[in-house]
Design an enzyme around this catalytic site. Sequence first.
Site, PDB file in Angstrom:
ATOM      1  N   ALA A  93      35.614  82.677  34.287  1.00  0.00           N
ATOM      2  CA  ALA A  93      36.462  81.607  33.776  1.00  0.00           C
ATOM      3  C   ALA A  93      37.597  82.203  32.951  1.00  0.00           C
ATOM      4  O   ALA A  93      37.361  82.999  32.046  1.00  0.00           O
ATOM      5  CB  ALA A  93      35.632  80.645  32.929  1.00  0.00           C
ATOM      6  N   ALA A  94      38.827  81.809  33.258  1.00  0.00           N
ATOM      7  CA  ALA A  94      39.993  82.428  32.629  1.00  0.00           C
ATOM      8  C   ALA A  94      40.007  82.211  31.128  1.00  0.00           C
ATOM      9  O   ALA A  94      40.519  83.033  30.386  1.00  0.00           O
ATOM     10  CB  ALA A  94      41.265  81.876  33.243  1.00  0.00           C
ATOM     11  N   CYS A  95      39.434  81.098  30.673  1.00  0.00           N
ATOM     12  CA  CYS A  95      39.483  80.787  29.249  1.00  0.00           C
ATOM     13  C   CYS A  95      38.690  81.796  28.416  1.00  0.00           C
ATOM     14  O   CYS A  95      38.794  81.837  27.211  1.00  0.00           O
ATOM     15  CB  CYS A  95      38.985  79.382  28.979  1.00  0.00           C
ATOM     16  N   HIS A  96      37.878  82.606  29.084  1.00  0.00           N
ATOM     17  CA  HIS A  96      37.076  83.568  28.319  1.00  0.00           C
ATOM     18  C   HIS A  96      37.602  84.984  28.471  1.00  0.00           C
ATOM     19  O   HIS A  96      36.914  85.938  28.171  1.00  0.00           O
ATOM     20  CB  HIS A  96      35.618  83.545  28.777  1.00  0.00           C
TER      21      HIS A  96
END
Lengths: 402, 402
Positions: free
Chosen positions: A343-346
């Site tokens: 996940a890009a948010c991480h």
Amino acid sequence: TGLNPDPPLSKAPSPHTAPRAIYMDYNATTPLEPEVVEVVSEALRGAWGNPSSSYLPGVKARNIINKSRENVARMVGGRAEDIVFTSGGTEANSLVFHTAAKHFWESQRGAERERAENCRQNGTSVRPHFIISNVEHDSVRLTAENMQTEGRADVTCVAVSKVTGRVEVEDVVAALRPATCLISIMMANNETGVIMPIKEICQRVRSISTQRHVPRILLHTDAAQAIGKVRVDARDLGVDYLTIVGHKFYAPRIGALFVNGPGNSTPLYPMLFGGGQERNFRPGSYLEDRLLAVFGKERIRFNSHFPGSETLPNTCNVSIIGPGLQGRRVLSTCRRLLASVGAACHSDRGDRPSHILLSCGVPFEVASNALRISVGRGTSLKDVDLVVEDLRETARKLEEMN
Amino acid sequence: TGLNPDPPLSKAPSPHTAPRAIYMDYNATTPLEPEVVEVVSEALRGAWGNPSSSYLPGVKARNIINKSRENVARMVGGRAEDIVFTSGGTEANSLVFHTAAKHFWESQRGAERERAENCRQNGTSVRPHFIISNVEHDSVRLTAENMQTEGRADVTCVAVSKVTGRVEVEDVVAALRPATCLISIMMANNETGVIMPIKEICQRVRSISTQRHVPRILLHTDAAQAIGKVRVDARDLGVDYLTIVGHKFYAPRIGALFVNGPGNSTPLYPMLFGGGQERNFRPGSYLEDRLLAVFGKERIRFNSHFPGSETLPNTCNVSIIGPGLQGRRVLSTCRRLLASVGAACHSDRGDRPSHILLSCGVPFEVASNALRISVGRGTSLKDVDLVVEDLRETARKLEEMN
């Protein structure tokens, strides 16, 4: 690393520049359809009014919102009045948890209030209880955890099966408590693409739920990753809430929440994005075939292959086995492939492998090498060939450096 | 009512159609600058990536966000790190109230915790206390009221002076309690345009605050209506939080919250929208002059004229005195003027006059006839002449019908 895609999906390769980059991170964000950009720009120009105003730019805005609401509703098998627009998936998910907690407290009033008051005085807990899975998106996980930390709810985090990668129905049932008021399980995981048995969970819980009185158990699924890739029908699934996220299906960064209105009894089944969905099937499985053909069965681990589990047709979570082939290292060396390790948010979490994969039972060394490759409706079979070749060269290069 | 403005500010009148509509509801929403539409469309095309991704569409998005943050910060005299983007003013305001409540409870921990626990056991209240005014936007008023209803806070609603239309500093001071942790007063009222003495409130409260220990009193102003019309400098005002709303100054529907970062000591004073602001001065006062000239002093009441109070240069809240001249009736009869009777978000409240005007001491019959006419940087003196003529004809027509 010679990336020059602008727009990234249509630029022809030039002999004098770096090779054309190939975007395969559609699970993070999809590019907007040119038609969507056109519609948004047109609305900004002519429909800028306050939708509650009576003059033309306001009326136009109101009409566009109403029409959009109908379209979104139809996409998930709901009615216009079931759709609440939000700023994004995070707000939609948060809305569900706060609603569930409030609904719990309201249901404790009246007849139940006295009992609740007794419990409070006795020091026994009558807090709302939520059930989530251990592979939820942060917008669900952190919301639930925060409410637990603040003493506003109890949370049970059901672990996915390390055999199937899915949340198993019986594990959800086993987690039920008298105070359970919300079950929130994502429809498809954003990293593995594994599809969760939401319909079965809803059916089982509903059948148990009728034997209880208060509070009614609310059912929520975050369908951000599923919409546009597999059929999503909120009423068929049996959920009370379903989260919709625009930038996962070629729309702008906006969210919506389907809320199953009371007295709703006429289901609708059309799929707005059906075309794109079927076309994505082929590049997804073709990619897996090509990876196996080029690297061989010993060097390839598909981290989303679990016996008995279905996965999203566009998501290929794959590890190339070998020293020095960590996911981030491979991606930064690739000349064409634009993808992610999760996940890009991480992405700021440094070199730790995805906690989602670890939760699914993927061994640490395999998870360290994971690449999440997600194709979209702009992906061609030719793109897949170029990307597999890119990975082959990259793996060779990195192994020589070791 | 022959409205045909598309775009409403530039269409030339045609002899065969209804007269050109003239928009004067800039306090509700401003149209977007064509340049802004262009920039947004361009970003949707090329900067659609996840801002935390490392490939180009993500990097572009990150760069645009960083640049925007700097621009917004400079506009209100802050630093980039002081700006938090939100979905709109409502979210920004809500963030402040929830932060203040949480800050209060955190400050009760440790040394204070025991005392708080004693109070709770004794049944005495140690809830956070908020001070707002009785003319706040609903996003402040309802947020505060809801927290009070749920028992999470106590709220004092300071009435504006019926002499000045302003929140008076001494009335705020008189409302202070030991548990006061937030004062939230808007910078300029959206209906009357009256500018509140935020700087003076901050100075007085700070001087009192230093004599207290916990909790520190946080100061917030919703500057939605002030930005682009008068100078707004958060550090000069002395606030901890300041709400910014894009669609009030020719930008898209997005919000931001200025949060005065700790250790911030270098103020910045440039004004991004200075040009527009000065040009608006003239149409605003010219409109009042023309209304007086055409209707005469006996028939015109300016509902924003309070002795000693400053008002926004673009806002003219006016009542034409006479039977049958209720604001909604006048607006629906006007052939050109597009304006409102108050905050657009309350347009569904039927025929009740604005509670804001009633709170400011405007008599019921005068408030019933109120028109909120707000001009913008696209408004010409010619537009003002046409609108005043429109109002003259409308008043004559409606009086003949009586």
